[in-house]
Design a protein around this motif. Sequence first.
Motif, PDB file in Angstrom:
ATOM      1  N   HIS A 178      26.577  72.852   4.848  1.00 50.46           N
ATOM      2  CA  HIS A 178      26.316  72.142   6.094  1.00 50.46           C
ATOM      3  C   HIS A 178      24.943  71.477   6.073  1.00 50.46           C
ATOM      4  N   PRO A 179      24.770  70.361   6.771  1.00 48.84           N
ATOM      5  CA  PRO A 179      23.424  69.819   6.987  1.00 48.84           C
ATOM      6  C   PRO A 179      22.558  70.857   7.709  1.00 48.84           C
ATOM      7  N   GLY A 180      21.383  71.093   7.189  1.00 53.05           N
ATOM      8  CA  GLY A 180      20.492  72.077   7.796  1.00 53.05           C
ATOM      9  C   GLY A 180      20.822  73.508   7.458  1.00 53.05           C
ATOM     10  N   GLN A 181      21.781  73.753   6.561  1.00 55.41           N
ATOM     11  CA  GLN A 181      22.154  75.139   6.247  1.00 55.41           C
ATOM     12  C   GLN A 181      21.040  75.823   5.471  1.00 55.41           C
ATOM     13  N   CYS A 182      20.632  76.986   5.979  1.00 51.19           N
ATOM     14  CA  CYS A 182      19.559  77.765   5.361  1.00 51.19           C
ATOM     15  C   CYS A 182      20.005  79.192   5.047  1.00 51.19           C
ATOM     16  N   GLY A 183      21.300  79.465   5.154  1.00 48.85           N
ATOM     17  CA  GLY A 183      21.748  80.815   4.869  1.00 48.85           C
ATOM     18  C   GLY A 183      23.240  80.955   5.018  1.00 48.85           C
ATOM     19  N   VAL A 184      23.725  82.153   4.753  1.00 47.95           N
ATOM     20  CA  VAL A 184      25.153  82.430   4.847  1.00 47.95           C
ATOM     21  C   VAL A 184      25.351  83.930   5.043  1.00 47.95           C
ATOM     22  N   MET A 185      26.371  84.272   5.802  1.00 42.71           N
ATOM     23  CA  MET A 185      26.862  85.647   5.899  1.00 42.71           C
ATOM     24  C   MET A 185      28.156  85.719   5.102  1.00 42.71           C
ATOM     25  N   VAL A 186      28.252  86.663   4.188  1.00 39.86           N
ATOM     26  CA  VAL A 186      29.430  86.825   3.344  1.00 39.86           C
ATOM     27  C   VAL A 186      30.210  88.045   3.828  1.00 39.86           C
ATOM     28  N   TYR A 187      31.500  87.836   4.112  1.00 36.70           N
ATOM     29  CA  TYR A 187      32.373  88.919   4.559  1.00 36.70           C
ATOM     30  C   TYR A 187      33.518  89.082   3.570  1.00 36.70           C
ATOM     31  N   ALA A 188      33.915  90.323   3.310  1.00 35.78           N
ATOM     32  CA  ALA A 188      35.095  90.638   2.517  1.00 35.78           C
ATOM     33  C   ALA A 188      36.037  91.432   3.406  1.00 35.78           C
ATOM     34  N   SER A 189      37.235  90.877   3.661  1.00 40.55           N
ATOM     35  CA  SER A 189      38.178  91.488   4.611  1.00 40.55           C
ATOM     36  C   SER A 189      37.500  91.738   5.951  1.00 40.55           C
ATOM     37  N   ASP A 190      36.641  90.804   6.356  1.00 37.05           N
ATOM     38  CA  ASP A 190      35.893  90.821   7.615  1.00 37.05           C
ATOM     39  C   ASP A 190      34.935  92.002   7.738  1.00 37.05           C
ATOM     40  N   ALA A 191      34.570  92.602   6.606  1.00 34.98           N
ATOM     41  CA  ALA A 191      33.470  93.572   6.562  1.00 34.98           C
ATOM     42  C   ALA A 191      32.255  92.843   5.994  1.00 34.98           C
ATOM     43  N   LEU A 192      31.121  92.930   6.675  1.00 30.74           N
ATOM     44  CA  LEU A 192      29.937  92.208   6.237  1.00 30.74           C
ATOM     45  C   LEU A 192      29.494  92.712   4.874  1.00 30.74           C
ATOM     46  N   GLU A 218      30.431  98.967  -4.026  1.00 29.06           N
ATOM     47  CA  GLU A 218      31.817  99.291  -4.403  1.00 29.06           C
ATOM     48  C   GLU A 218      32.793  98.938  -3.295  1.00 29.06           C
ATOM     49  N   LEU A 219      32.416  99.187  -2.051  1.00 28.26           N
ATOM     50  CA  LEU A 219      33.311  98.908  -0.929  1.00 28.26           C
ATOM     51  C   LEU A 219      33.627  97.416  -0.839  1.00 28.26           C
ATOM     52  N   VAL A 220      32.628  96.572  -1.046  1.00 30.52           N
ATOM     53  CA  VAL A 220      32.837  95.126  -1.002  1.00 30.52           C
ATOM     54  C   VAL A 220      33.813  94.704  -2.092  1.00 30.52           C
ATOM     55  N   HIS A 221      33.630  95.219  -3.295  1.00 36.10           N
ATOM     56  CA  HIS A 221      34.521  94.894  -4.408  1.00 36.10           C
ATOM     57  C   HIS A 221      35.959  95.303  -4.095  1.00 36.10           C
ATOM     58  N   GLN A 222      36.140  96.492  -3.520  1.00 37.63           N
ATOM     59  CA  GLN A 222      37.484  96.972  -3.198  1.00 37.63           C
ATOM     60  C   GLN A 222      38.119  96.140  -2.088  1.00 37.63           C
ATOM     61  N   TYR A 223      37.361  95.827  -1.052  1.00 36.95           N
ATOM     62  CA  TYR A 223      37.902  95.028   0.052  1.00 36.95           C
ATOM     63  C   TYR A 223      38.354  93.652  -0.441  1.00 36.95           C
ATOM     64  N   ALA A 224      37.535  93.038  -1.307  1.00 30.51           N
ATOM     65  CA  ALA A 224      37.891  91.715  -1.817  1.00 30.51           C
ATOM     66  C   ALA A 224      39.099  91.780  -2.747  1.00 30.51           C
ATOM     67  N   MET A 225      39.211  92.878  -3.504  1.00 32.20           N
ATOM     68  CA  MET A 225      40.295  93.002  -4.476  1.00 32.20           C
ATOM     69  C   MET A 225      41.626  93.331  -3.815  1.00 32.20           C
ATOM     70  N   TYR A 226      41.604  94.238  -2.847  1.00 32.87           N
ATOM     71  CA  TYR A 226      42.857  94.760  -2.300  1.00 32.87           C
ATOM     72  C   TYR A 226      43.133  94.343  -0.857  1.00 32.87           C
ATOM     73  N   GLY A 227      42.148  93.752  -0.187  1.00 33.67           N
ATOM     74  CA  GLY A 227      42.341  93.372   1.209  1.00 33.67           C
ATOM     75  C   GLY A 227      43.245  92.163   1.360  1.00 33.67           C
ATOM     76  N   ALA A 228      43.890  92.079   2.502  1.00 38.08           N
ATOM     77  CA  ALA A 228      44.766  90.936   2.797  1.00 38.08           C
ATOM     78  C   ALA A 228      43.929  89.727   3.204  1.00 38.08           C
ATOM     79  N   PRO A 229      44.481  88.513   3.095  1.00 32.15           N
ATOM     80  CA  PRO A 229      43.756  87.323   3.569  1.00 32.15           C
ATOM     81  C   PRO A 229      43.407  87.453   5.047  1.00 32.15           C
ATOM     82  N   VAL A 230      42.242  86.929   5.417  1.00 35.73           N
ATOM     83  CA  VAL A 230      41.785  87.029   6.805  1.00 35.73           C
ATOM     84  C   VAL A 230      42.135  85.746   7.547  1.00 35.73           C
ATOM     85  N   ALA A 231      42.145  85.838   8.869  1.00 34.32           N
ATOM     86  CA  ALA A 231      42.508  84.681   9.699  1.00 34.32           C
ATOM     87  C   ALA A 231      41.399  83.642   9.688  1.00 34.32           C
ATOM     88  N   ASP A 232      41.788  82.387   9.582  1.00 29.88           N
ATOM     89  CA  ASP A 232      40.828  81.297   9.597  1.00 29.88           C
ATOM     90  C   ASP A 232      40.355  81.038  11.027  1.00 29.88           C
TER      91      ASP A 232
END
Length: 404
Positions: A178-192, A218-232
């Motif tokens: 984004h214009p002016g973007q200075c950061g990001v929050m990364v979520y895996a299966s909607d867990a921060l 480890e929790l982030v890796h597992q959520y991304a590997m086995y979690g279902a797609p999240v709602a857009d």
Amino acid sequence: MNRLELTGLTARPSQVWGGIRLVPLVREKPVEGLRLHQEVYTDGGSGIVELGPRTHYTSYIPHGFVADWSGEGSGSAAYCTQLAAHGEAGGTPPRTVRLPRHRHHRMARRRPGDRLRFLPLHLALEGYLSLHFGGPSTAWEEWSRQALRDGLSPRAEDAYLGWSVRGLDDALRVFEIHPGQCGVMVYASDALAAAFVVPHPDDYRLLHASLLQDLYGELVHQYAMYGAPVADFGARIADGPGLNTLAGLRAAAREQERGWNEAHDTLFARELLDTSYGFDRVYRMGSFTLWRFLPPFLRNRGGQHIGESITDPMGRVAYLKTFRLSEAQIRRGHLLQRLADADWQLPRAAAALGATEEELVRRIRAAGFESLLRARGRGSVGEGPWVRARGTGRSCTVLHGKPR
């Protein structure tokens, strides 16, 4: 100061790729007087950090960050900085992380002029690994000779490289900045999973791909590997008289953006922003301060994060990077806090935890701290050689210890 203040940062509508949700953070104005650049290491990314005369920190360290508060970094990279295109920083991720030989003298080191090189995220991880690292302060009969001599040396934790977090590579590559973007929050299966903030949009564009070289729990890796797609994210604008002009439609869209920003801060990011942290000052950089912080290690309180930040004189965050702890890591931190609060006396610690001494001993062993306990009829425990830090696949071990 005991909380994170993201004043000046606004969350834009999320971008979703499978189970990964990216929430862009934009600034209306960049932070004045501070720039951040990357220093790429070309020795395979492994490193040993000398923390003291007999204390070392060992991990996968692909790059460092250079904070520049000299006022000269607005149009050029910092001293000794190497730049790389998206996906090229640090080269191909290693299949195995072996015991490193390259040494960095300090976690944070002053550079010529008003510049400081520090190791991103590792400041926070070393702070967690050194939590009550000295072990028992009194020779209570329950503790082993190793516990009294070496404390918790060595301490090791496993982490996963960003390359191995399923969907993260594609999400960072596909979505526009984004214009002016200075950061990001990364979520895996909607867990921060992580928060990343820098002072200036140009800094973020250069460091966007570095998220793939970060370490994740480890929790982030597992959520991304086995979690279902999240709602857009989807805006829903109800029909009404105010939508018969372009200005009215624009105002309704802005209202949807404000609603998303409030929902993000009060729902998605609540565990990060509503937590009280213990801050440890690492370095003062003119009017800015580099900190690392630890959570309270409270049980049954959801996700908890360790991290590091640079704040301005008002306490507002100019730089931020966090690491989400697993439940096991929270339990270990909680247990060490309770033992230290009880002066490492097992009866007092057991009473504070509402457990018997036998139950507390079982918890200590289950947490991986069995070498601290005095052996009872089974010979000495935990007197082996110093543990080496190795990684397999795309994971690695970060280790804090004193070689013998």
